[in-house]
Scaffold this motif. Structure first.
Motif, PDB file in Angstrom:
ATOM      1  N   PRO A 114       0.685  -1.397   0.063  1.00  0.00           N
ATOM      2  CA  PRO A 114       0.369   0.015  -0.268  1.00  0.00           C
ATOM      3  C   PRO A 114       1.347   1.549  -0.148  1.00  0.00           C
ATOM      4  N   LEU A 115       1.184   2.530  -1.354  1.00  0.00           N
ATOM      5  CA  LEU A 115       1.678   2.937  -0.991  1.00  0.00           C
ATOM      6  C   LEU A 115       1.213   4.523  -1.425  1.00  0.00           C
ATOM      7  N   ASN A 116       1.690   5.582  -1.619  1.00  0.00           N
ATOM      8  CA  ASN A 116       0.744   6.995  -2.006  1.00  0.00           C
ATOM      9  C   ASN A 116       0.931   6.943  -2.664  1.00  0.00           C
ATOM     10  N   LEU A 117       0.960   7.195  -4.505  1.00  0.00           N
ATOM     11  CA  LEU A 117       2.170   7.439  -4.899  1.00  0.00           C
ATOM     12  C   LEU A 117       1.710   8.433  -5.887  1.00  0.00           C
ATOM     13  N   PRO A 118       2.832   9.486  -6.461  1.00  0.00           N
ATOM     14  CA  PRO A 118       2.206  10.948  -6.930  1.00  0.00           C
ATOM     15  C   PRO A 118       1.523   9.982  -7.981  1.00  0.00           C
ATOM     16  N   LYS A 119       0.205  11.395  -8.458  1.00  0.00           N
ATOM     17  CA  LYS A 119      -0.580  10.721  -9.482  1.00  0.00           C
ATOM     18  C   LYS A 119       0.009  11.288 -11.554  1.00  0.00           C
ATOM     19  N   GLU A 160      11.980   7.461  -8.379  1.00  0.00           N
ATOM     20  CA  GLU A 160      13.229   6.111  -8.077  1.00  0.00           C
ATOM     21  C   GLU A 160      13.043   5.701  -7.402  1.00  0.00           C
ATOM     22  N   SER A 161      12.707   5.240  -6.207  1.00  0.00           N
ATOM     23  CA  SER A 161      12.516   4.689  -4.859  1.00  0.00           C
ATOM     24  C   SER A 161      11.222   4.901  -4.350  1.00  0.00           C
ATOM     25  N   ALA A 162      10.784   3.726  -3.054  1.00  0.00           N
ATOM     26  CA  ALA A 162       9.930   3.610  -1.557  1.00  0.00           C
ATOM     27  C   ALA A 162      10.202   3.084  -1.524  1.00  0.00           C
ATOM     28  N   GLU A 163       9.615   2.633   0.364  1.00  0.00           N
ATOM     29  CA  GLU A 163       9.794   2.674   1.492  1.00  0.00           C
ATOM     30  C   GLU A 163       9.297   1.288   1.733  1.00  0.00           C
ATOM     31  N   VAL A 164       8.858   0.071   1.821  1.00  0.00           N
ATOM     32  CA  VAL A 164       7.781  -0.516   2.460  1.00  0.00           C
ATOM     33  C   VAL A 164       8.227  -1.732   3.362  1.00  0.00           C
ATOM     34  N   LEU A 165       7.313  -1.900   4.048  1.00  0.00           N
ATOM     35  CA  LEU A 165       7.281  -3.233   5.015  1.00  0.00           C
ATOM     36  C   LEU A 165       7.782  -4.284   4.289  1.00  0.00           C
ATOM     37  N   LEU A 213      10.797  -3.059  -6.865  1.00  0.00           N
ATOM     38  CA  LEU A 213       9.374  -2.270  -6.967  1.00  0.00           C
ATOM     39  C   LEU A 213       9.126  -2.593  -8.436  1.00  0.00           C
ATOM     40  N   VAL A 214       8.072  -3.915  -8.248  1.00  0.00           N
ATOM     41  CA  VAL A 214       7.447  -3.964  -9.861  1.00  0.00           C
ATOM     42  C   VAL A 214       6.005  -3.035  -9.647  1.00  0.00           C
TER      43      VAL A 214
END
Length: 363
Positions: A160-165, A170-175, A187-188
């Protein structure tokens, strides 16, 4: 940085085949993992899988040929389903209600799912994961990854990520579901290959995955190129920052069952996802009896919509497998089995009143 090296996987892949590997996964060896694997559906060795796929593909092409003096083999199931008209919203007493003949809908479904021509994964894609993999047979890499998949799949989920529209970062943090399992490489961001209307935002779902698994199974994917963003585990070890790669698929809503199968190679779970109940594949000797039994039950218990929903599920997984270039025998045999069950179920359903079927034939 190879996703496999921090988890001591590359060492096991380059070991001699005559030397027992000592890959540690949460306190157990890969040999222990093999014992656990025996509890799942048995598959032939990887080299036999490739050979079996090629034989099956040649058999299907031969079946499609029309021999001189013989009628052509049926290629499609066609049937006509009645559309029940919506009741009138008018309640005025002077309006005379007349029964109108319901409109009909013609359905045409292929008798056999086509299989694309076999293409092996490229050496360049494997070398992008680890340079030493360029000189290792892809079948052997897939076999070794299968012994490690139970650890890899523990961190595969819809993040569950709040991605920009407007654009993806380039990257994101996930549990991490299990920080002790083999860590994902990136991440794909999965989305539809068909662009939505301009007024509708594109739906994107993000999943932590392992580049090694994709490179070893997906012959149509380009080599994985490591960007500036590097996988970075948080100080407490409970989350990880991963680079993001996009993936356009014809049926993104069916990415999860396909990837789950690649991780686990569990055909029973794949059938359960298609039919929404547990189905255990039988041996080839008993498969015809199983198909008849399940087709009879599904044909009698389901409506047209219920059967078509399963058709859409199978074709969604099939489209994604073709788009990615996946040639796993267990996957294709399971899709064929499910398809055969549904084709027979349609035939059974032709005599059921809830199906409102006017005709059914193979052409």
């Amino acid at each position: 940085m190879s996703v496999l090296r921090p988890n001591k996987l590359s060492r096991g892949l380059v070991d001699s085949e005559n030397t027992p590997p000592t890959i540690l996964i949460k306190g157990r060896t890969a040999l222990d993992a093999n014992k656990k694997r025996r509890t799942r559906t048995f598959h032939p060795s990887p080299s036999k899988r490739t050979q079996k796929y090629l034989i099956e593909q040649a058999k299907r092409k031969e079946q499609m040929k029309t021999k001189p003096g013989c009628p052509a083999a049926p290629r499609f199931c066609t049937f006509t389903v009645a559309r029940v008209p919506q009741p009138s919203q008018s309640t005025a007493p002077e309006v005379e209600m007349k029964d109108a003949a319901p409109a009909t809908q013609d359905i045409k479904i292929p008798v056999i799912l086509n299989r694309p021509d076999f293409t092996e994964v490229s050496k360049a894609a494997l070398a992008a994961i680890d340079p030493s993999w360029e000189h290792i047979a892809p079948e052997y890499i897939r076999e070794k990854l299968e012994t490690l998949s139970l650890s890899m799949v523990e961190n595969f989920y819809s993040a569950p990520l709040n991605l920009p529209k407007d654009a993806l970062p380039e990257s994101a943090e996930v549990l991490l579901k299990n920080p002790q399992a083999i860590l994902p490489s990136h991440l794909v961001a999965v989305h539809s290959a068909t662009a939505p209307p301009s007024e509708i935002p594109r739906k994107v779902t993000v999943y932590p995955v392992h580049n090694a698994l994709l490179a070893a199974h997906c012959s149509r994917m380009p080599p994985y190129v490591q960007g500036k963003a590097q996988p970075t585990v948080s100080a407490d070890g409970r989350s990880i920052n991963l680079p993001i790669r996009t993936m356009a698929l014809p049926a993104p809503e069916y990415f999860v069952p396909l990837m789950t199968y690649l991780y686990t190679k569990n055909t029973s779970n794949l059938l359960e996802h298609i039919f929404r109940e547990k189905i255990h594949p039988s041996s080839e000797e008993n498969q015809k009896e199983m198909i008849n039994h399940l087709a009879t039950r599904f044909g009698r218990e389901n409506t047209y919509q219920g059967l078509m929903h399963r058709v859409v599920t199978i074709t969604g997984i099939w489209k994604n497998a073709c788009a990615l270039g996946i040639f796993d025998d267990g996957l294709w045999d399971t899709l064929d089995l499910a398809w055969d069950i549904l084709m027979e179920a349609f035939n059974v359903a032709a005599g059921q009143p809830q199906f409102v079927m006017h005709s059914f034939k193979k052409v």
